[in-house]
Design an enzyme around this catalytic site. Sequence first.
Site, short mmCIF file in Angstrom:
data_model
loop_
_atom_site.label_atom_id
_atom_site.label_comp_id
_atom_site.label_asym_id
_atom_site.label_seq_id
_atom_site.Cartn_x
_atom_site.Cartn_y
_atom_site.Cartn_z
N TYR A 159 -5.88 9.06 2.31
CA TYR A 159 -5.87 9.67 3.63
C TYR A 159 -4.62 10.54 3.77
CZ TYR A 159 -2.67 5.86 4.96
OH TYR A 159 -1.62 4.98 5.02
N ASP A 165 -27.83 -20.03 19.99
CA ASP A 165 -29.13 -20.65 20.29
C ASP A 165 -29.34 -21.80 19.31
OD1 ASP A 165 -29.67 -19.02 18.05
OD2 ASP A 165 -31.71 -18.57 18.71
N HIS A 221 0.87 -1.18 0.00
CA HIS A 221 0.00 0.00 0.00
C HIS A 221 0.91 1.22 0.00
CE1 HIS A 221 -2.40 3.08 1.97
NE2 HIS A 221 -1.79 2.90 3.11
P1 FAD Z 1 4.02 -6.25 12.40
O1 FAD Z 1 4.29 -4.89 12.83
O2 FAD Z 1 4.36 -6.60 11.00
O3 FAD Z 1 4.78 -7.20 13.40
C1 FAD Z 1 4.99 -8.56 13.15
C2 FAD Z 1 6.38 -8.90 13.60
O4 FAD Z 1 6.56 -10.30 13.53
C3 FAD Z 1 7.42 -8.27 12.72
O5 FAD Z 1 8.20 -7.39 13.47
C4 FAD Z 1 8.22 -9.45 12.19
O6 FAD Z 1 9.58 -9.19 12.09
C5 FAD Z 1 7.90 -10.51 13.21
N1 FAD Z 1 8.07 -11.85 12.66
C6 FAD Z 1 7.49 -12.35 11.53
N2 FAD Z 1 7.91 -13.59 11.30
C7 FAD Z 1 8.76 -13.91 12.30
C8 FAD Z 1 9.51 -15.07 12.61
N3 FAD Z 1 9.51 -16.14 11.82
N4 FAD Z 1 10.27 -15.06 13.72
C9 FAD Z 1 10.30 -13.96 14.52
N5 FAD Z 1 9.62 -12.84 14.27
C10 FAD Z 1 8.85 -12.82 13.17
N6 FAD Z 1 -2.79 0.93 10.47
C11 FAD Z 1 -3.49 1.87 11.12
O7 FAD Z 1 -4.20 1.56 12.06
N7 FAD Z 1 -3.44 3.17 10.76
C12 FAD Z 1 -2.68 3.58 9.72
O8 FAD Z 1 -2.64 4.76 9.41
C13 FAD Z 1 -1.95 2.62 9.01
N8 FAD Z 1 -1.23 2.99 7.94
C14 FAD Z 1 -0.46 2.05 7.32
C15 FAD Z 1 0.34 2.47 6.27
C16 FAD Z 1 1.16 1.58 5.64
C17 FAD Z 1 2.02 2.05 4.53
C18 FAD Z 1 1.18 0.23 6.05
C19 FAD Z 1 2.06 -0.78 5.41
C20 FAD Z 1 0.35 -0.20 7.07
C21 FAD Z 1 -0.48 0.71 7.71
N9 FAD Z 1 -1.31 0.33 8.75
C22 FAD Z 1 -2.03 1.27 9.43
C23 FAD Z 1 -1.46 -1.08 9.13
C24 FAD Z 1 -0.58 -1.38 10.34
O9 FAD Z 1 0.69 -0.90 10.13
C25 FAD Z 1 -0.52 -2.87 10.59
O10 FAD Z 1 -1.80 -3.44 10.51
C26 FAD Z 1 0.06 -3.16 11.96
O11 FAD Z 1 1.24 -2.46 12.16
C27 FAD Z 1 0.30 -4.65 12.15
O12 FAD Z 1 0.94 -4.87 13.37
P2 FAD Z 1 1.45 -6.30 13.75
O13 FAD Z 1 2.09 -6.20 15.08
O14 FAD Z 1 0.38 -7.27 13.57
O15 FAD Z 1 2.50 -6.67 12.61
N1 THG Z 2 -34.16 -24.18 12.64
C1 THG Z 2 -33.46 -25.13 13.26
N2 THG Z 2 -32.43 -24.83 14.07
C2 THG Z 2 -32.06 -23.56 14.25
C3 THG Z 2 -32.76 -22.52 13.64
C4 THG Z 2 -33.83 -22.86 12.80
N3 THG Z 2 -30.98 -23.27 15.02
C5 THG Z 2 -30.41 -21.96 14.99
C6 THG Z 2 -31.49 -20.92 14.97
N4 THG Z 2 -32.40 -21.21 13.87
C7 THG Z 2 -32.24 -20.98 16.28
N5 THG Z 2 -33.25 -19.97 16.38
C8 THG Z 2 -34.58 -20.26 16.62
C9 THG Z 2 -35.38 -19.26 17.12
C10 THG Z 2 -36.69 -19.52 17.45
C11 THG Z 2 -37.23 -20.78 17.24
C12 THG Z 2 -36.46 -21.76 16.68
C13 THG Z 2 -35.11 -21.51 16.38
C14 THG Z 2 -38.62 -21.08 17.65
N6 THG Z 2 -39.03 -20.58 18.81
C15 THG Z 2 -40.37 -20.79 19.33
C16 THG Z 2 -40.78 -19.61 20.20
O1 THG Z 2 -39.91 -18.88 20.65
O2 THG Z 2 -41.97 -19.42 20.39
C17 THG Z 2 -40.50 -22.05 20.13
C18 THG Z 2 -39.72 -22.07 21.39
C19 THG Z 2 -40.07 -23.24 22.28
O3 THG Z 2 -41.12 -23.84 22.09
O4 THG Z 2 -39.24 -23.49 23.18
O5 THG Z 2 -39.32 -21.76 16.95
O6 THG Z 2 -34.49 -22.00 12.18
N7 THG Z 2 -33.77 -26.39 13.07
#
Ligand code: FAD
Ligand code: THG
Length: 842
Positions: free
Chosen positions: A291, A576, A260
Amino acid sequence: MSSTSRTSRSSAHAPPPAPAPAPAPAPTHARARAQARAAPRVVVIGAGIVGCSLADELTARGWTDVTVLEQGPLPAPGGSTSHAPGLVFQTNPSKTLTEFAAYTVQKFGALEADGLPCFDRVGGLELATTEERLADLHRRAGLAASWGVRGEVVPASRCKELWPLLDESKVLGGFHTPDDGLARAVPACRAQIARAERRGARFLDRHTVTGIERENGRVTAVVTDRGAFPADHVVSAAGFWGPVIGRMAGVDVPLLPLAHQYARTRPLPALAGARAEATRPILRFQDRDLYVREHADRLGIGSYAHRPMPVDPFTVPAYDEAPVMPSSYPFTPDDFAPSWADCRWLLPALADSEVEEGFNGVFSFTPDGMPLLGESRALRGFWLAEAVWVTHAAGAAKAVAEWMVDGRPATDVHECDLGRFEAAQRSPAYVAERGARQFVEVYDVVHPLQPVEQPRPLRVSPFHARQRELGAYFLEGGGWERPHWYEANAPLAEGVRVPQRDAWSARYWSPIAAAEARATRERVALYDMTPLRRLEVSGPGALAFLQRMTTNNLARKPGAVTYTLLLDETGGIRSDLTVARLAEDRFQIGANSPADEVWLLRHAPGDVHIRDVTSGTCCIGVWGPFARELVQPLTRDDFSHRGFGYFRVKRTYLGLVPVTAMRLSYVGELGWELYTSADLGLRLWDTLWEAGRKHGVIAAGRSAFNSLRLEKGYRAWGVDMTDEHTPYEAGLGFAVRMDKGDFVGRQALERAGEPRRRLTALLLDDPAAVVLGKEPVYVDGTPAGYVTSAAYGYTLGRCVAYAWLPPLATGTAVHVEYIGQKVPATVADEPLFDPEMSRIRR
Ligand code: FAD
Ligand code: THG
């Protein structure tokens, strides 16, 4: 700084000799051992902002045996953090990410390095140069209010005051967020390293991880070029190197590294004399994917406008081989040219300037743009904390530390759970295609229903061919193609009056959905329920196991179906479920996310088998007042109300097709869910279709489905409630049987006081108004909560919105804010539709 000298190459002490790993313990023993020891041994891979924040959060919680291994030199080892410009915009459609960012602002604001705070609260300003963007800024202001971030939409004149270099005539308005600003990422690393070291952590730089040792499905050690480090828990915080570490551990890490562009201008005369690093708000010009921030008298410009530039993490050079640092690739000026022109258009002060330096910096993109957090299901004790921006780093690290220490994060993080991807969404090909798309879309105006465009179709139900013949309009979810309505039903829509919609809420919507909802209430409709996750739980211990895992009483005879909840130890709702007892020791579970299976597998004793049967099976919901007339003639079994009661399950044949029939309905109408194996799905569809002709059967889609379920008050897990909520708060206390014996979460529920918030049903007052979800709700003019799901209730003639709100009396007047408009609504009694259950129980 002491931490750097202590860990620098010259003074690096040899790693402790790696003791031979203890004989492989059974998982339960390992847990007991870990508890017996004061603090488990944690090895964190990577000392970027995520690894450093995590070491700080873990040691703050008493897990002080933390070793951070980093291949580069500290404190700027050459990952993404080492050059991140550090812009922190908190507002995000995800409540979780907004909370992560708010914590980063709070934490880094209180953290100092060299006498300077690690966060500079200069504020944020997002600009609109198009009407579409301006409307989106109003939606973003709504999100900010929902999640508790200060912000307001301001006119162009105010934008100019906040940012004098702007050409005001180009701007239609802005979204100003005074609490956003700049994180100083490397100083924040240093401050957290120092603090974690004081608590006992050690940071070893110049240690390259080369292997992960495991035994019996658990991690045991991390191997480096300078020795091995035994570990009870390993966290990969390796940023975009995640897939490399993942391969060592045998764990899929679905992220794509992309470069980037970031550039700095020459000193600008208009900023001459600037002393502070930055004083004006960080700027976003999303209409052109840009930005901007200040660097004293220069501007720094980041661009997402260029072609995606993927980087293979397996071929990234080591620190000493890299021209600048491993995450920094040479600037490609041609890619930046259009962005530079766009900047000069917006900021005339750049007219005489030029780009002085720039680079293509690498960081991670996931298929859905969300981080990868949590413990691997394939390898116990192996955790990921990856694909995290600086913006979310402190919050994500806190969540992972809580997860490790307390067993769960304090707030809901299911959108970040690394287990959320289905097998079909973890292939390198999928990750590459989706990751690149996330880059392109990063600043796009994205509708909440907007589907993935490619790769599609990926997963299809056996009915797909018929659905296409009927003109299905497909959206995508979990990789599945899901019909939202069918063009074949357009003639039915002619007789149905529905209010006109505004352009935004009219997207991914059709008045045909109203006709489908009506046909379901008046006649009968087929719904494709195949994507509903199905687990089979079997074995001699199955009943006792499910009794312990869920809230309702499942000790009923085979043939019973029970609605029940999976709670965690704190009483939060993990899911659920419907549990159908097919035989003494065999159950079919209707579940929600992939996390349900993982959670059950983790707790299952040896005499219980759990299997996800979703892909090999399919399901049709046949619902509506004529459902019985449709199904009965196809079978010799008794489908009458007495012969086949509500919430019962039966094995039968419908014509040629063996089915498992469950009498329940998420849409609140008489009918059955009919399950069969995938090979017979098409035959089942055709059989029902033929039999339904004389009853006017239609195929109906999810748009109608969602409307009907909200009228009936049926909650959707992950949207309406999550593990942040108890059953009592969510209005699901009826599914909890405190008298049935012990179950996970029971003790916490005993202690739970009166709910301070409730999932509340609202009806919008104006029959023509609609909201879509996540909008803020105001009580007496102050933000008091937010909408979870909403849909127009075609039977009620009003839009239904569920919202988390403090307890309010029925009839209380509130308002929902929708794209800057106040929409009056009233608290309603539940369920809104058919409270006597006369339509289902007959
Ligand atoms: P990293 O900082 O990459 O850290 C990972 C570390 O793991 C590294 O230091 C690496 O050396 C280490 N590592 C990897 N493999 C090994 C290994 N095998 N052994 C030991 N160490 C290892 N984010 C924002 O929020 N705001 C911004 O404005 C922004 N701007 C950005 C601009 C640019 C140009 C870029 C590139 C990124 C930007 N980001 C921004 C994103 C942000 O920089 C990253 O998402 C963030 O820094 C990631 O942090 P991290 O700690 O996960 O990774
Ligand atoms: N069908 C089946 N499983 C499910 C869902 C489904 N699991 C995940 C999710 N959907 C679960 N959500 C619900 C929500 C409400 C009901 C069923 C699944 C339901 N409720 C009745 C009531 O509240 O009046 C009966 C409750 C009871 O008698 O205890 O029917 O869509 N297979």
